[in-house]
Design a protein around this motif. Sequence first.
Motif, mmCIF file in Angstrom:
data_model
loop_
_atom_site.group_PDB
_atom_site.id
_atom_site.type_symbol
_atom_site.label_atom_id
_atom_site.label_comp_id
_atom_site.label_asym_id
_atom_site.label_seq_id
_atom_site.Cartn_x
_atom_site.Cartn_y
_atom_site.Cartn_z
ATOM 1 N N ASP A 197 0.420 -1.298 0.325
ATOM 2 C CA ASP A 197 -0.030 -0.018 0.186
ATOM 3 C C ASP A 197 0.659 1.163 0.668
ATOM 4 O OD1 ASP A 197 -1.780 2.119 0.247
ATOM 5 O OD2 ASP A 197 -2.516 1.112 2.403
ATOM 6 N N THR A 199 0.376 4.456 0.704
ATOM 7 C CA THR A 199 0.304 5.224 1.733
ATOM 8 C C THR A 199 0.864 4.291 3.043
ATOM 9 O OG1 THR A 199 -1.745 4.398 2.637
ATOM 10 C CG2 THR A 199 -1.864 5.642 1.461
ATOM 11 N N LEU A 200 1.317 3.882 3.367
ATOM 12 C CA LEU A 200 2.849 3.256 4.031
ATOM 13 C C LEU A 200 3.481 4.042 3.985
ATOM 14 C CD1 LEU A 200 2.018 -0.572 4.465
ATOM 15 C CD2 LEU A 200 0.937 1.726 5.783
ATOM 16 N N GLU A 202 4.098 6.789 2.129
ATOM 17 C CA GLU A 202 3.693 8.106 2.641
ATOM 18 C C GLU A 202 3.783 8.343 4.286
ATOM 19 O OE1 GLU A 202 0.050 9.557 0.921
ATOM 20 O OE2 GLU A 202 1.002 9.983 -1.192
ATOM 21 N N ALA A 203 2.614 7.187 4.426
ATOM 22 C CA ALA A 203 2.972 7.845 6.342
ATOM 23 C C ALA A 203 4.498 7.279 6.632
ATOM 24 C CB ALA A 203 2.739 6.739 6.739
ATOM 25 N N ALA A 204 5.540 7.036 6.750
ATOM 26 C CA ALA A 204 6.902 6.508 6.837
ATOM 27 C C ALA A 204 7.626 7.992 6.563
ATOM 28 C CB ALA A 204 7.688 5.927 6.322
ATOM 29 N N GLU A 205 7.292 8.405 5.913
ATOM 30 C CA GLU A 205 8.151 9.674 4.773
ATOM 31 C C GLU A 205 7.216 11.306 5.946
ATOM 32 O OE1 GLU A 205 8.023 11.043 1.006
ATOM 33 O OE2 GLU A 205 7.274 9.147 0.665
ATOM 34 N N LEU A 207 6.759 10.617 8.958
ATOM 35 C CA LEU A 207 6.639 10.549 10.527
ATOM 36 C C LEU A 207 8.362 10.787 10.923
ATOM 37 C CD1 LEU A 207 4.853 7.230 11.019
ATOM 38 C CD2 LEU A 207 4.540 9.896 12.052
ATOM 39 N N CYS A 209 10.587 10.082 7.333
ATOM 40 C CA CYS A 209 11.597 8.762 6.741
ATOM 41 C C CYS A 209 11.922 9.796 6.097
ATOM 42 C CB CYS A 209 11.560 8.155 6.819
ATOM 43 S SG CYS A 209 10.834 6.352 7.974
ATOM 44 N N THR A 210 13.189 9.575 5.047
ATOM 45 C CA THR A 210 13.631 9.678 4.075
ATOM 46 C C THR A 210 13.031 9.174 3.760
ATOM 47 O OG1 THR A 210 15.726 8.494 3.258
ATOM 48 C CG2 THR A 210 15.439 11.722 4.170
ATOM 49 N N GLN A 213 15.200 5.568 3.963
ATOM 50 C CA GLN A 213 15.051 5.297 5.536
ATOM 51 C C GLN A 213 13.468 4.563 4.800
ATOM 52 O OE1 GLN A 213 15.285 9.021 6.831
ATOM 53 N NE2 GLN A 213 17.171 8.507 7.996
ATOM 54 N N LYS A 217 12.417 0.326 6.072
ATOM 55 C CA LYS A 217 12.314 -0.144 7.173
ATOM 56 C C LYS A 217 10.307 -0.487 6.918
ATOM 57 C CE LYS A 217 14.429 3.425 10.798
ATOM 58 N NZ LYS A 217 14.354 4.313 11.850
ATOM 59 N N VAL A 218 10.047 0.115 5.610
ATOM 60 C CA VAL A 218 8.843 -0.508 5.593
ATOM 61 C C VAL A 218 8.906 -0.797 4.417
ATOM 62 C CG1 VAL A 218 6.489 0.682 5.137
ATOM 63 C CG2 VAL A 218 7.846 1.595 6.540
ATOM 64 N N PRO A 221 10.936 -4.689 4.651
ATOM 65 C CA PRO A 221 10.442 -5.842 5.802
ATOM 66 C C PRO A 221 9.280 -6.062 5.020
ATOM 67 C CG PRO A 221 11.336 -3.413 7.509
ATOM 68 C CD PRO A 221 11.226 -3.110 5.223
ATOM 69 N N LEU A 222 8.200 -5.178 4.496
ATOM 70 C CA LEU A 222 6.888 -5.818 3.597
ATOM 71 C C LEU A 222 6.645 -7.279 3.055
ATOM 72 C CD1 LEU A 222 4.618 -3.430 4.458
ATOM 73 C CD2 LEU A 222 4.507 -5.279 5.761
#
Lengths: 301, 380
Positions: A197, A199-200, A202-205, A207, A209-210, A213, A217-218, A221-222
């Motif tokens: 997804d 938007t995940l 986008e959510a990381a950015e 919060l 994250c570049t 990153q 981080k997302v 792992p997924l």
Amino acid sequence: MVRLVNGIFNRLVIVIPFGWLLIFFLVPFVIVLRISMSQTAIAMPPYTPVFDIATGWEGLKDFLSQLSLDNFLYLTQDSLYLKAYISSVTIAFFSTLLTLLVGYPIAYAMAQAPRTIRPTLLMLVILPFWTSFLIRVYAWIAILKPEGFLNQILLYLGIIHEPLIILNTNTAVYIGIVYSYLPFMVLPLYSALEKLDGTLIEAAEDLGCTRFQAFWKVTFPLSLPGVVAGFLLVFIPATGEFVIPDLLGGSETLMIGKTLWAEFFSNRDWPVSSAVAIVLLLVLVIPIALFQNAQAKAQGE
Amino acid sequence: MKSLGSIRRSFAPWTDPSAKPYISFRNVTKKFGTFVAVDDLSLDIYHREFFALLGASGCGKSTLLRMLAGFEQPTSGEIILDGVNMAGTPPYRRPVNMMFQSYALFPHMTVEKNIAFGLKQDGMPKNEIAERVAQMLKLVKLEKFATRKPHQLSGGQRQRVALARSLAKRPKVLLLDEPLGALDKKLREETQFELMDLQQDLGLTFVIVTHDQEEAMTMADRIAVMSAGKVNQVATPAEIYEAPNSRFVADFIGDVNIFDGLVTSSANGMLDIAVGEGFTIRTPIGNMDVRGAARGFAIRPEKIRVSREVPPDAGINSVKGEMWDIAYLGDMTVYIVKLPNGQTVKASSLNAQRSVENPLGYDEDVWISFDGDAGVLLKD
Ligand SMILES: Nc1ncnc2c1ncn2[C@@H]1O[C@H](COP(=O)(O)OP(=O)(O)OP(=O)(O)O)[C@@H](O)[C@H]1O
Ligand SMILES: [Mg+2]
């Protein structure tokens, strides 16, 4: 009546795949296992004992008593086999790793591509399958040999002044495996990445994250289930690979597939080559089973 | 001094011409291909304001938030945040956090890790992270679920995790895209008040998107009513309700009756609108002296009285009709009255007493009446 038909249908749905596995996997396995426990003989088939159903119960007992694990013992005595196993697993492991390094960016780019061109990209990945595997490996001989395309281009460009010796070395085997198995890596990776997804990220950015990153981080792992699936899909057949080391590898290339072939066709020693095959199976199945078990446990938590 | 509706807190920087807006959209347009999602929109939001974007589905609310968060670039126009033009600033460098409409929880992380994600990213010390996470979990009442993964939570619980995660970093501006949609009524109301307290205690600026006008009315200092990528009106909840600036806004927020007629005369600061046979509305002119023009008069149901008695000045701000329908809602009763011209009028009255003598019944002839200044004259 309908319920009865449904009941039969439901049972068939389970029985058919199991039956398939039983006939095309378990039965051949048992035959190979049985041959691996026999002795070579100059006969047809080239091993003893042979079970004759006419001899009845006594014959079966006699037959079973003649089976032994001698061939497996023999494998431990000649260090050639151990070396071949280790070398196979090593070559397969590193070439799988290379395949992952090459395949991941490809799969990632495909998953990022506009939705409309994704089917085309997918087709391009599968396209090589339309040509015989053997022919494609032969083509690499033409590319890699000292007077081959690669050397000609590099010489022409002035990057090298003497032809590189690639063919008949382990390097050629790595190239061959990475090339041949790339689709098996790309497809599961693509399917894992495509599901992700957006938007995940986008959510990381959001919060902090570049892009980079957020990937580690997302996204990564997924995509791990895809990485594991791709790794197994490449690693397992690569370990037992025969054609690539035989055609592209050199005399120093030691792989169990070649050893097995030599036992079978050069030495006509069916029992030992069967034992080699059984051990290869165990070498692959046991760690994978343990791994999947651990993964299932982790999932359950 | 008279003012519209009731006032929640004495906070109104938008009335102060010297106050500097904290967030400014200046002539922002966003196109997707040829489709215009946000259309030449200008909007100012002030520091510590609780600002709500209200509008029908697809009117561009999320797009507006996403441009503020940095996920979409405006096709033209500019966005200023705290005096800085945000063009070219990536999302991770904006002092803005967003709660996503789809929650966007990280499926491979526990609730705790999700909430801690942004704090870790900022390099906050471990013990402080733990403290903040515990505080957030308490706020959204999920202490017991700290070690669960998102897929093991209900929709409402996920929504609360998303809220906690976006709040954890205490951003200067928090963008909430329909934050309470999946909560049940009770939890929703509780969370609304908690959000309001939090916003005041922490001194944050909140921009919330919602479909739910009641929610917007409850929480927001000001509401922007949007449609088709444009802002129709920006005002306090009371102003939006009592003085809608257009037919669309009047209709969108709450129930309304609109009487259409021709302006016939104006005298002594009053305007007469002929609605129909024996029905004239006499209302203060305000700033709209437009004799001969067709005008609408919008009035809310609770400002219309219904009775059997003929009101004084019958025909002026009153008209006779037939009781068409009665709905008893407990706290109030809603009457639907049919006028001779066929229009139905909705009127509501509070049930202040437990029992009424000789209540109004169906098919009775009744009079509706209202005060001339109880409604607004519409420009369109
Ligand atoms: N990436 C995109 N590509 C094309 N069109 C888009 C894109 N994002 C949004 N739109 C369109 O822009 C319009 C506004 O979308 P937006 O998501 O802002 O609506 P919304 O007001 O948030 O609606 P809702 O209340 O349903 O969430 C919609 O018509 C939508 O189809
Ligand atoms: Mg939206």
